[in-house]
Design a protein around this motif. Structure first.
Motif, PDB file in Angstrom:
ATOM      1  N   TYR A   1      -5.546   5.447  -6.328  1.00  0.00           N
ATOM      2  CA  TYR A   1      -4.680   5.931  -5.494  1.00  0.00           C
ATOM      3  C   TYR A   1      -5.338   5.825  -3.484  1.00  0.00           C
ATOM      4  CZ  TYR A   1      -1.372   9.025  -2.676  1.00  0.00           C
ATOM      5  OH  TYR A   1      -0.717   9.410  -1.627  1.00  0.00           O
ATOM      6  N   LEU A   2      -6.760   6.152  -3.931  1.00  0.00           N
ATOM      7  CA  LEU A   2      -7.184   5.901  -2.512  1.00  0.00           C
ATOM      8  C   LEU A   2      -7.300   4.896  -2.763  1.00  0.00           C
ATOM      9  CD1 LEU A   2      -8.567   7.984  -0.641  1.00  0.00           C
ATOM     10  CD2 LEU A   2     -11.105   7.699  -1.831  1.00  0.00           C
ATOM     11  N   GLN A   3      -7.363   4.023  -3.245  1.00  0.00           N
ATOM     12  CA  GLN A   3      -7.634   2.811  -2.748  1.00  0.00           C
ATOM     13  C   GLN A   3      -6.604   1.631  -2.543  1.00  0.00           C
ATOM     14  OE1 GLN A   3      -9.427   0.596  -6.578  1.00  0.00           O
ATOM     15  NE2 GLN A   3     -11.667   1.157  -6.066  1.00  0.00           N
ATOM     16  N   LYS A   4      -5.720   2.366  -2.346  1.00  0.00           N
ATOM     17  CA  LYS A   4      -4.188   1.411  -1.914  1.00  0.00           C
ATOM     18  C   LYS A   4      -3.114   2.959  -1.213  1.00  0.00           C
ATOM     19  CE  LYS A   4      -3.123  -0.383  -5.885  1.00  0.00           C
ATOM     20  NZ  LYS A   4      -2.597  -1.705  -6.127  1.00  0.00           N
ATOM     21  N   LEU A   5      -4.495   4.108  -0.363  1.00  0.00           N
ATOM     22  CA  LEU A   5      -3.946   4.677   0.486  1.00  0.00           C
ATOM     23  C   LEU A   5      -3.340   3.718   1.885  1.00  0.00           C
ATOM     24  CD1 LEU A   5      -2.642   7.494   1.282  1.00  0.00           C
ATOM     25  CD2 LEU A   5      -5.057   8.325   1.353  1.00  0.00           C
ATOM     26  N   LYS A   6      -2.740   4.092   2.504  1.00  0.00           N
ATOM     27  CA  LYS A   6      -2.200   3.548   4.162  1.00  0.00           C
ATOM     28  C   LYS A   6      -3.308   3.751   4.973  1.00  0.00           C
ATOM     29  CE  LYS A   6       1.355   2.152   7.304  1.00  0.00           C
ATOM     30  NZ  LYS A   6       0.921   0.605   7.515  1.00  0.00           N
ATOM     31  N   GLY A   7      -4.456   3.630   5.712  1.00  0.00           N
ATOM     32  CA  GLY A   7      -4.859   4.136   6.629  1.00  0.00           C
ATOM     33  C   GLY A   7      -6.257   4.657   6.557  1.00  0.00           C
ATOM     34  N   VAL A   8      -6.483   4.862   5.139  1.00  0.00           N
ATOM     35  CA  VAL A   8      -8.201   5.725   4.795  1.00  0.00           C
ATOM     36  C   VAL A   8      -9.281   4.929   5.372  1.00  0.00           C
ATOM     37  CG1 VAL A   8      -8.473   3.853   2.936  1.00  0.00           C
ATOM     38  CG2 VAL A   8      -9.048   6.405   2.632  1.00  0.00           C
ATOM     39  N   ASN A   9      -9.847   5.755   5.830  1.00  0.00           N
ATOM     40  CA  ASN A   9     -10.611   5.687   6.731  1.00  0.00           C
ATOM     41  C   ASN A   9     -10.740   5.343   8.161  1.00  0.00           C
ATOM     42  OD1 ASN A   9     -12.327   6.543   4.309  1.00  0.00           O
ATOM     43  ND2 ASN A   9     -12.365   5.201   3.974  1.00  0.00           N
ATOM     44  N   LYS A  10      -9.294   4.966   8.654  1.00  0.00           N
ATOM     45  CA  LYS A  10      -9.161   4.752   9.650  1.00  0.00           C
ATOM     46  C   LYS A  10      -8.441   5.602  11.157  1.00  0.00           C
ATOM     47  CE  LYS A  10      -8.028  -0.158   8.537  1.00  0.00           C
ATOM     48  NZ  LYS A  10      -7.219  -1.210   7.936  1.00  0.00           N
ATOM     49  N   TRP A  11      -8.518   5.709  11.984  1.00  0.00           N
ATOM     50  CA  TRP A  11      -7.827   6.516  12.689  1.00  0.00           C
ATOM     51  C   TRP A  11      -6.650   6.678  12.847  1.00  0.00           C
ATOM     52  CZ3 TRP A  11      -9.924  10.910  14.772  1.00  0.00           C
ATOM     53  CH2 TRP A  11     -11.922  11.007  14.413  1.00  0.00           C
TER      54      TRP A  11
ATOM     55  N   CYS B   1       0.854  -1.464   0.504  1.00  0.00           N
ATOM     56  CA  CYS B   1       0.170   0.125  -0.129  1.00  0.00           C
ATOM     57  C   CYS B   1       0.862   1.390  -0.022  1.00  0.00           C
ATOM     58  CB  CYS B   1      -0.868  -0.223   1.321  1.00  0.00           C
ATOM     59  SG  CYS B   1      -0.103  -0.184   2.886  1.00  0.00           S
ATOM     60  N   ILE B   2       0.100   2.477  -0.023  1.00  0.00           N
ATOM     61  CA  ILE B   2       0.381   3.783   0.173  1.00  0.00           C
ATOM     62  C   ILE B   2       1.319   4.276   1.140  1.00  0.00           C
ATOM     63  CG2 ILE B   2       1.001   5.839  -1.398  1.00  0.00           C
ATOM     64  CD1 ILE B   2      -0.627   4.428  -3.859  1.00  0.00           C
ATOM     65  N   LYS B   3       1.971   5.303   1.408  1.00  0.00           N
ATOM     66  CA  LYS B   3       2.308   5.222   2.897  1.00  0.00           C
ATOM     67  C   LYS B   3       2.055   6.753   2.516  1.00  0.00           C
ATOM     68  CE  LYS B   3       4.542   5.255   7.557  1.00  0.00           C
ATOM     69  NZ  LYS B   3       4.368   5.272   8.325  1.00  0.00           N
ATOM     70  N   TRP B   4       1.035   7.739   3.065  1.00  0.00           N
ATOM     71  CA  TRP B   4       1.509   9.260   2.188  1.00  0.00           C
ATOM     72  C   TRP B   4       2.794   9.504   2.898  1.00  0.00           C
ATOM     73  CZ3 TRP B   4       1.773  13.280   5.092  1.00  0.00           C
ATOM     74  CH2 TRP B   4       1.373  15.220   4.721  1.00  0.00           C
TER      75      TRP B   4
END
Lengths: 253, 253
Positions: B197-207, B105-108
């Motif tokens: 990109y959003l699908q691969k984004l690390k931690g998306v929709n998580k705290w 995954c992609i870590k921003w």
């Protein structure tokens, strides 16, 4: 040369001859980034391969004109605001020219004109590293004492306009002083330059003939947007936005 | 090396040792722009001064990993859309890693992770000339066969994850093929990459816990905007946008 500034031009490298001061500056930054300060200037008596817009050459008689590159590290500026640096530089050059008793304006996007003739060209090259501006190199050529230009170029110089020989050092000193004031202003209040730039914009609120590919268009100049597009209006009231390169000015006869 | 592409990696310069493939590429472009093609690759067995984000060093055991720079001339892309190139590259790298049977995954903003460990870092340097992208140099380091990392780095490699020695050439071939497809897609339909990109984004929709200067903040990751800012929401429902550098991830224990 004594520079009436705090940091712009305080570090100055003077070269008798170089390919292009912008290329020299970019190589210096790549090879010795720690030696490059915000406001540093590379000036050359002669450029053998001076660069203009769209890979055109910038030709200037050796010794007669001021050709230099200004290195900036505007860490306060976001990459999407880069056109404001262009605005700030253009405004500073008009102020410099005007200090020698004439009236100059900005011909979108990157030229400075006096009475329908080009007196200065600018080429800004920027390096962006992961969404941060790392540096900007503004190559500036001001026609100072050249009086004869190739026939196909509608150019003028400080000497043609004033009738006097002007020391190039004085022009650089005035520019550094004007630019330093404006650069500090840019840092404080970026929006300040929207209005100042618009006031200096050649042809603003006037109808102007342009060439668009093979067509000729009569367009009313409305302004320039944040990204540097020229905003125009046609005879039907439609608004257009143009990139430089999409539109060529057709000069009045 | 046979490259299964039309233009990406078809021109490849292989170096045994260089300071940094990005610096080599930038110098090549400055000195010989006519020799540089869209999709050209500079690969090095060893970098003596590899560059990471924020002027950090990129350290990699000689010979064990894939370190290369990809030179692009995306004349179809406007400077204000540069972050889309970053999206396109990040997505292509996750696809490359995943081709070796793992889930990345992609870590921003610029790292590729496998199971909470870094497997790849990216450094993109761009040159903008008067509102036009002149070139982009993407420095990419993928951990391939390194199995021992410094203690303070939470890293992994293809070998650690698969248990097998992987030829570096295969990894480069897969990358070139995946990237070429995505680069052509970017030219046709830039918006395609928002979702991918959003699908691969690390931690998306998580705290996620972040450090903001001296403070610790718990923020819900919402996405990344067009300019590459991370969009978060706090416990009061307020939306924030962050530049890289303003925010540090605090890793879960």
């Amino acid at each position: 040369m004594e520079m009436p500034t705090l940091f712009i031009g305080q570090k100055l490298i003077y070269l008798k001859k170089t390919e292009s001061t912008n290329s020299f500056a970019i190589q210096l930054i790549e090879n010795n980034p720690e030696k490059v300060m915000d406001g540093m200037i590379i000036s050359a008596e002669q450029q053998t391969a001076g660069k203009g817009q769209f890979n055109r050459k910038w030709i200037s008689n050796p010794g007669e004109n001021l050709t230099f590159s200004l290195i900036l590290k505007p860490s306060f500026l976001r990459p999407e605001k880069l056109f404001y640096l262009n605005k700030c530089i253009c405004v500073s050059i008009t102020e410099t020219i005007n200090a020698f008793a004439m009236n100059s304006c900005i011909k979108w996007p990157n030229d400075i004109y006096v009475s329908d003739k080009k007196i200065c060209g600018i080429l800004i090259e920027n390096k962006i590293k992961n969404q941060q501006i790392e540096f900007c190199v503004a190559g500036i050529g001001i026609n100072v004492n050249q009086t004869v230009f190739p026939e196909d170029i509608t150019a003028t110089s400080l000497k043609i306009e004033t009738g006097k020989n002007i020391p190039k050092d004085s022009v650089l000193q005035v520019f550094c002083s004007k630019f330093e004031k404006n650069y500090l202003k840019l840092k404080q209040d970026i929006k300040h330059f929207d209005n100042v730039y618009l006031q200096k914009l050649k042809g603003v609120n006037k109808w102007q003939q342009f060439r668009v590919k093979n067509l000729t268009a009569s367009l009313l100049i409305k302004g320039v947007d944040e990204l540097g597009h020229l905003i125009t209006q046609d005879q039907n009231g439609n608004i257009q936005k143009w990139l430089s390169g999409e539109l060529q000015w057709i000069n009045e006869p």
